[in-house]
Design a protein around this motif. Structure first.
Motif, PDB file in Angstrom:
ATOM      1  N   LEU A 132       0.825  -1.204   0.000  1.00 54.15           N
ATOM      2  CA  LEU A 132       0.000   0.000   0.000  1.00 54.15           C
ATOM      3  C   LEU A 132       0.859   1.253   0.000  1.00 54.15           C
ATOM      4  O   LEU A 132       0.588   2.220  -0.713  1.00 54.15           O
ATOM      5  N   MET A 133       1.906   1.208   0.822  1.00 55.19           N
ATOM      6  CA  MET A 133       2.768   2.375   0.915  1.00 55.19           C
ATOM      7  C   MET A 133       3.437   2.647  -0.428  1.00 55.19           C
ATOM      8  O   MET A 133       3.716   3.799  -0.772  1.00 55.19           O
ATOM      9  N   GLY A 134       3.708   1.590  -1.163  1.00 56.45           N
ATOM     10  CA  GLY A 134       4.324   1.769  -2.466  1.00 56.45           C
ATOM     11  C   GLY A 134       3.352   2.354  -3.479  1.00 56.45           C
ATOM     12  O   GLY A 134       3.732   3.137  -4.342  1.00 56.45           O
ATOM     13  N   LYS A 135       2.088   1.981  -3.352  1.00 55.94           N
ATOM     14  CA  LYS A 135       1.133   2.394  -4.372  1.00 55.94           C
ATOM     15  C   LYS A 135       0.390   3.661  -4.024  1.00 55.94           C
ATOM     16  O   LYS A 135      -0.069   4.383  -4.889  1.00 55.94           O
ATOM     17  N   GLN A 136       0.203   3.906  -2.727  1.00 55.36           N
ATOM     18  CA  GLN A 136      -0.584   5.073  -2.349  1.00 55.36           C
ATOM     19  C   GLN A 136       0.209   5.975  -1.417  1.00 55.36           C
ATOM     20  O   GLN A 136       0.387   5.681  -0.247  1.00 55.36           O
ATOM     21  N   ARG A 137       0.624   7.054  -1.963  1.00 55.29           N
ATOM     22  CA  ARG A 137       1.479   7.984  -1.232  1.00 55.29           C
ATOM     23  C   ARG A 137       0.805   8.505   0.033  1.00 55.29           C
ATOM     24  O   ARG A 137       1.443   8.822   1.010  1.00 55.29           O
ATOM     25  N   GLU A 138      -0.524   8.591  -0.014  1.00 58.40           N
ATOM     26  CA  GLU A 138      -1.244   9.125   1.132  1.00 58.40           C
ATOM     27  C   GLU A 138      -1.049   8.255   2.361  1.00 58.40           C
ATOM     28  O   GLU A 138      -1.092   8.731   3.489  1.00 58.40           O
ATOM     29  N   VAL A 139      -0.856   6.975   2.140  1.00 61.38           N
ATOM     30  CA  VAL A 139      -0.635   6.085   3.282  1.00 61.38           C
ATOM     31  C   VAL A 139       0.679   6.441   3.961  1.00 61.38           C
ATOM     32  O   VAL A 139       0.774   6.468   5.186  1.00 61.38           O
ATOM     33  N   VAL A 140       1.684   6.733   3.156  1.00 58.65           N
ATOM     34  CA  VAL A 140       2.977   7.129   3.716  1.00 58.65           C
ATOM     35  C   VAL A 140       2.821   8.408   4.530  1.00 58.65           C
ATOM     36  O   VAL A 140       3.278   8.506   5.669  1.00 58.65           O
ATOM     37  N   GLN A 141       2.154   9.375   3.945  1.00 57.48           N
ATOM     38  CA  GLN A 141       1.917  10.637   4.654  1.00 57.48           C
ATOM     39  C   GLN A 141       1.217  10.408   5.973  1.00 57.48           C
ATOM     40  O   GLN A 141       1.639  10.877   7.023  1.00 57.48           O
ATOM     41  N   GLN A 142       0.127   9.664   5.906  1.00 53.54           N
ATOM     42  CA  GLN A 142      -0.692   9.453   7.092  1.00 53.54           C
ATOM     43  C   GLN A 142       0.093   8.720   8.171  1.00 53.54           C
ATOM     44  O   GLN A 142      -0.017   9.007   9.355  1.00 53.54           O
ATOM     45  N   LEU A 143       0.910   7.780   7.742  1.00 50.43           N
ATOM     46  CA  LEU A 143       1.732   7.017   8.676  1.00 50.43           C
ATOM     47  C   LEU A 143       2.716   7.935   9.379  1.00 50.43           C
ATOM     48  O   LEU A 143       2.925   7.850  10.593  1.00 50.43           O
ATOM     49  N   PHE A 144       3.285   8.841   8.621  1.00 50.18           N
ATOM     50  CA  PHE A 144       4.198   9.813   9.227  1.00 50.18           C
ATOM     51  C   PHE A 144       3.455  10.681  10.232  1.00 50.18           C
ATOM     52  O   PHE A 144       3.951  10.975  11.312  1.00 50.18           O
ATOM     53  N   HIS A 145       2.269  11.103   9.857  1.00 49.32           N
ATOM     54  CA  HIS A 145       1.489  11.954  10.755  1.00 49.32           C
ATOM     55  C   HIS A 145       1.222  11.250  12.069  1.00 49.32           C
ATOM     56  O   HIS A 145       1.429  11.811  13.151  1.00 49.32           O
ATOM     57  N   LEU A 146       0.769  10.025  11.983  1.00 51.24           N
ATOM     58  CA  LEU A 146       0.430   9.290  13.198  1.00 51.24           C
ATOM     59  C   LEU A 146       1.673   9.069  14.045  1.00 51.24           C
ATOM     60  O   LEU A 146       1.661   9.251  15.262  1.00 51.24           O
ATOM     61  N   GLU A 147       2.764   8.690  13.402  1.00 50.68           N
ATOM     62  CA  GLU A 147       3.999   8.442  14.142  1.00 50.68           C
ATOM     63  C   GLU A 147       4.486   9.716  14.817  1.00 50.68           C
ATOM     64  O   GLU A 147       4.969   9.699  15.934  1.00 50.68           O
TER      65      GLU A 147
END
Lengths: 272, 272
Positions: A132-147
Motif C-alpha cells: 500500500l505504501m508503495g502504491k498510495q502515497r497518502e498512506v505514507v503521509q498518514q503514517l508519518f502523521h500518526l507516528e
DNA sequence: CGATGTCTTGACCCCCATCAATCAGAGTGG
DNA sequence: CCACTCTGATTGATGGGGGTCAAGACATCG
C-alpha cells in the motif's frame, strides 16, 4: 526478550465478516487521506477484524506479530515493564490509532498492547501495508502523521516525567485524554466537558510514573480545587483554563502537521 | 510559543563551498540507503552546510524553520523547557541523525536544538526533501527508520523516567550514548571501551530528570563500584555486563528494523 | 451473598531536591 | 608568568515530595 509477567492471556476472536473499513473515526484513521474512490484497493487488502476483550493482550513486548493494527473502537494501553514488574504506560491507543508498526532491531514489537475496554481492531499484514505504501502515497503521509503525533505525545510525557510535579503530570494526562476523546466525534462531543474515561487510578499511576496512592491524593486534590470531577468511568473538566495552565498543556501536539501536509501535497500525487 | 529563556543566540555560519555529502557516517545517515549511482540527484538537492559553534542554538521550540538538518559531526541536544525554566533533554543528536522534521499542528518544531560541541550540519529545504521522498523510496524508508529508532529511545527514557532509580537511569543513558558513539565508526572503534563524551553532569541531569548534584553522587558511586570511569570528556565502560544489567539496556533499540527493511525491499524498488 | 477489584485515608520514612560552600581546570588579559 | 574569572565537579547538611505499608470503605459481579 518477553517479560516474565504474562498472566493475562491473548484472546482475540476474528470476525472476518464485518467490513473493517466502516471505521467511525475515519477522520483520524490511517486511511483517512485516501480518496473514497480509491478505497476499493484498501478494502481488498484488509484482513480480519478482531475484537479484543477488556484486559486481554493483543501482543507482548518481544513478540513478532506479522500484522499491524488500527483501533476502531475502545481504548488500549501500550506499555513496557521492567524485570521487577514495574510497568510504564508509554501511550494510550484510542480509535484511529495505529499500533504494532514500530519494531526494534530484531523485528520485535517494542511494547505490549492491552485492551483497557473491549476494543475492535482491523489487522493488516505487514507486507500488504508495504505494498500500500508503495502504491498510495497518502498512506505514507498518514503514517508519518500518526507516528509524529505519537512522538510528540511521548516527548511531552518525558518532559513531564522528568521535570513536572505530580499534580502537573496528572493534569497533563487528563487533558491529553480529554481532548483526544473529544476529537474522535467532533460533531457531537466537540464541546462537551464530560467524557468516558475507562482508566483506573492504577493506570494513571503507571502512565505518569507515580504510585497509585499518590495519584489518588492528587486527584482528590484537583477535585477539591474544583478543577475536575470524576465518578465511575467518567471525567468532567470543570476549569479547563486553570487545568491547562497547571499542566502547561498545548492541544497543538495532538494534531498533525499542516506544514508537512501542504508541502507533501505539492509533491505526492494521487495513486499512480 | 517560544520559551522565555533565549539567552543563547543562534550563530550559524553557512559554508556552501564544502560538499555536504562527504559525510563520514554514511552508514547511519539519512541517505545511506541510496545507491551511489543515484547520489548525483541528492547532491543537486543539497543546500548549505552549516557549522554550529558549541552552545549555539540551531532553532528553538516554536520556531518554524524552513529546513531540516542532518548532523555530520558533533553532538547536539534536543530539549524542551517548562515555564519555570526547568529543562528536559529529549534525546541527543549524533552524526547521522536527522532533526527538525517533527512538527506540531502549527508547523512549529516541537523542541529546541543546541550544539553541545561544535557541530556541522547539512540543511535541506523541506520541499526538496518532499520531492526526494516522492522520487526515491529509500529516503522514505530511511526516514521511517530514523524516526522509529528515536521513538524507541524516547520510549525507553520514558520507561526509565517513570520507573527506574537514579542509578538505573544514569547507567542507561551512559550505555545508550556509549553504544551510539561506537556505532558511528564501527571499523575503528567497534570494540573500544572508551569514547568521547562531551556531556556535563548538568546535561546528564536534564536528560534523566535528576538534579546535577545527585547525578554527581550516582556517577561517583558507579566509579567506586568499578563499573565506569570518566575523566574530562571521556567515558570508559569497565564492566559492560554489570552496567547493562543495572540499566536493563537492550542495544537492539538502537538499530533499525530488518523486518521493515526486508518487507519494504520486496515492495519498494529503486528510484523510478 | 461472599469475592474481587478499586478507591480512600493514615502513618512512616527514604530517595532525591535544594541550599551552600569549596575545589579544580580552562581561558583571558595584563 | 600570574591574578582574575567562569564553568564544572565535589561534598555536606537539611528537608520535602512522594513511595511504601496497612487497613478500611465501597462498588460490582459471579
Amino acid at each position: 526478550m518477553s517479560k516474565s509477567i504474562q498472566s493475562r492471556q491473548i484472546h482475540v476472536r476474528p470476525e472476518p465478516q464485518t467490513n473493517c473499513c466502516d471505521c467511525p473515526v475515519r477522520a483520524s484513521a490511517l486511511f483517512s487521506a485516501i480518496p473514497d474512490c480509491d478505497l476499493d484497493f484498501t478494502q481488498t487488502h484488509r484482513e480480519t477484524q478482531l475484537v479484543a476483550p477488556a484486559k486481554s493482550n493483543l501482543f507482548f513486548e518481544g513478540d513478532q506479530p506479522q500484522r499491524v493494527y488500527t483501533i476502531f473502537s475502545g481504548w488500549m494501553i501500550l506499555y513496557q515493564t521492567l524485570i521487577s514488574g514495574r510497568r510504564q504506560i508509554l501511550r494510550f491507543g484510542l480509535p484511529g490509532d495505529f499500533i504494532g508498526f514500530q519494531r526494534n532491531g530484531n523485528g520485535d514489537v517494542v511494547y505490549s498492547a492491552e485492551a483497557l475496554t473491549e476494543a475492535t481492531l482491523c489487522a493488516f499484514p505487514v507486507p500488504r501495508l508495504m505494498e500500500l505504501m508503495g502504491k498510495q502515497r497518502e498512506v505514507v503521509q498518514q503514517l508519518f502523521h500518526l507516528e509524529m503525533r505519537d512522538m510528540n505525545i511521548c516527548q511531552h510525557h518525558l518532559l513531564g516525567a522528568g521535570r513536572k510535579t505530580a499534580e502537573e503530570k496528572v493534569a497533563f494526562l487528563l487533558l491529553e485524554l480529554f481532548y483526544r476523546s473529544r476529537m474522535q466525534i467532533p460533531e457531537v462531543a466537540g464541546d462537551a466537558m464530560t467524557v468516558d474515561f475507562p482508566l483506573t487510578q492504577d493506570d494513571i499511576a503507571d502512565a505518569v510514573g507515580l504510585s497509585k496512592i499518590h495519584v489518588n491524593r492528587v486527584l482528590r486534590n484537583l477535585v477539591k480545587q474544583n478543577l475536575i470531577s470524576c465518578e465511575r468511568r467518567r471525567l468532567t473538566v470543570i476549569d479547563e483554563v486553570k487545568l491547562t495552565e497547571i499542566a502547561e498543556f498545548d492541544p497543538g501536539i495532538l494534531t498533525t502537521q499542516p506544514l508537512f501536509n501542504n508541502m507533501a501535497r505539492s509533491v505526492f500525487g494521487s495513486a499512480p
